[in-house]
Enzyme design. Structure first.
Site, short mmCIF file in Angstrom:
data_model
loop_
_atom_site.label_atom_id
_atom_site.label_comp_id
_atom_site.label_asym_id
_atom_site.label_seq_id
_atom_site.Cartn_x
_atom_site.Cartn_y
_atom_site.Cartn_z
CG ASP A 78 -0.23 -0.03 2.53
OD1 ASP A 78 0.74 -0.80 2.66
OD2 ASP A 78 -0.62 0.71 3.45
CD GLU A 145 4.23 0.69 6.72
OE1 GLU A 145 5.17 0.99 7.47
OE2 GLU A 145 3.69 1.51 5.95
#
Length: 486
Positions: A78, A145
């Site tokens: 991400d 994350e």
């Protein structure tokens, strides 16, 4: 395809060029995960996806290196979706537009996603390469994350066979990371007493913008302004005797980004706006001078708007302003053991008006557990004095440095041989997934490094192009060295 695919090393940059076209904001990693799986299937490699959505791809060792210990390469899929307010961009569908700025690659008014897209691209390049010498490899692609390391927190660690992990999510060339801070978020909810907006009033929209923001861990020690807190401070400078009501106050987007913009709706009785405007402009002039070095682009816009149906009561207006001014933000303590390392900090990250309540999100970090507990209690105490509720969530552990780590010794030797000098060995004031993975897999020997990435989590994000080449050469040389071990 853009010019990015022609940069060196092409094997890495071609993958990053493709990644730029794939939406991959936190919690929206389905398409980038599918892309990774397609590459694994194309290369006939075994893979697993856990219940959380993390992916592990396995690649056999080079011929003759089958007895070397398995190495895990790890990056997160991400990215932080941030853009300037004057930029039209839909992160759910639009590709990131790369821009070359001299020695750097950046994006056109948005985050670039080099954090951690360069790491992902490097892993995909190695996954497809047939000319590298390497041990058995596991490629761990984690999700989510950037919103609190939740992908790593939900990792099915039984998927991992390797006990050496190389994390590719560091952002300072010439340095290797062997430790990181733990962190936790605290969400504050303050009830808002409202009343009908008084007739014959002037409505003003006050917007503070042009601040640099940045990563709330890596950039917190740079002394940059927090738009939410500074806007509250500017309005708070008006004396309580000056008539006026807040109807809205918002700023910030992500728990791990220092707010760059904030805006408020202020309703002032007709004929009373001049002293209000005079005072906040005077206060802004003082704030701008204070931050002239760190935030030279800071600007304050004031425009008339339409009258809202309801405003906050006088007591609520001042409670909100005092709360936002009083909440801690920035560096709280520096490490007494590691020169230059922030030990404890907190970020006043987000303020949102939602109906009859104000939601405030803070994000705290510390490498010392007792200090983390202290700052959380400090935030809770400040909230309760203002009549707000405080709830902690999203905590994650730190990663304690091990200066005798075998992988550290390998990386130092290879770094000196390939790049001509030993790396700086450091711990960082940011959350890394190594802390969580190390807690899940006792005995995991870990290290983190990466290329030169500056201003992550903001539209100023940029990666130094030639540092990516050196990063990739270092990584492949380390794998070759690890392949020789048994």
């Amino acid at each position: 395809m853009t010019f990015v695919a022609d940069l060196e090393p092409k094997a890495l940059w071609a993958h990053f060029d493709t990644i730029l076209t794939i939406p991959r904001g936190s919690k929206e990693e389905d398409r980038i995960r599918d892309h990774v799986i397609q590459i694994a299937e194309k290369n006939d490699l075994d893979y697993q996806v856990d219940a959380t959505g993390n992916v592990v791809v396995r690649k056999p060792a080079s011929q003759g290196k089958e007895d070397a210990p398995t190495t895990v390469l790890q990056s997160h899929l991400d990215m932080v979706n941030e853009k300037n307010s004057d930029v039209e961009h839909d992160f759910s569908s639009d590709p990131i537009k790369p821009v070359r700025d001299g020695e750097y690659l950046t994006a056109d008014g948005t985050t670039l996603g080099s954090d951690n897209g360069i790491g992902v691209a490097a892993m995909l390049a190695i996954l497809e390469a047939d000319d590298l010498v390497h041990p058995p490899l596991e490629f761990l692609f984690t999700i989510d994350e950037e919103t609190g390391l939740t992908g790593a927190s939900g990792l099915d660690a039984s998927m991992l066979r390797g006990r050496v992990l190389v994390n590719l999510d560091s952002e300072e060339e010439g340095a290797v990371t062997v430790g990181c801070a733990g962190g936790a978020d605290t969400e504050l909810v303050l009830p808002l007493e409202t009343l009908p907006a008084p007739e014959k009033s002037t409505t003003l929209t006050v917007k503070l913008h042009g601040l640099k923001g940045g990563h709330s861990g890596l950039d917190i020690d740079l002394g940059r302004g927090n738009a939410v807190q500074l806007l509250a401070r500017i309005i708070h400078s008006v004396t309580p005797n000056t008539p006026g009501f807040l109807a809205k106050l918002e700023g910030g987007n992500k728990h791990n980004a220092i707010p760059r913009e904030a805006h408020a709706t202020v309703v002032i009785p007709e004929g009373q706006s001049d002293p209000f405007l005079e005072q906040i402009r005077r206060e802004f002039d003082g704030v701008k001078k204070e931050y002239r070095s760190t935030d030279p682009g800071m600007a304050l816009d004031i425009n008339e708007g339409s009258l809202p149906e309801r405003v906050w009561s006088t007591d609520t207006t001042w409670t909100v302003l005092r709360l936002l001014v009083a909440l801690p933000h920035g560096v709280l303590t520096m490490s007494q053991d590691i020169p230059g390392l922030v030990e404890t900090s907190t970020n006043l990250a987000v303020a949102r008006t939602e109906g009859d309540r104000l939601n405030v999100l803070t994000s705290s970090r510390s490498s010392v557990a007792s200090a983390m507990e202290w700052i959380k209690r400090k935030i809770e105490g400040t909230a309760r004095l203002a009549g707000a509720q405080a709830e902690e969530h999203g905590g994650y552990p730190g990663w304690k440095p091990d200066m005798d780590s075998p992988i550290l010794q390998v990386v130092k030797e290879v770094h000196a041989r390939v790049l001509g000098e030993e790396p700086v060995v450091e711990a960082v004031h940011a959350g890394l997934e190594c802390g969580i993975i190390g807690e899940m897999v006792p005995g995991m020997d870990m290290i983190s490094f990466g290329p030169q990435i500056e201003s992550p989590h903001s539209p100023d994000e940029r990666v130094k192009i030639d540092s990516v080449d050196r990063f990739y050469r270092l990584l492949t040389a380390i794998l070759e060295e690890l392949a020789s071990e048994d």
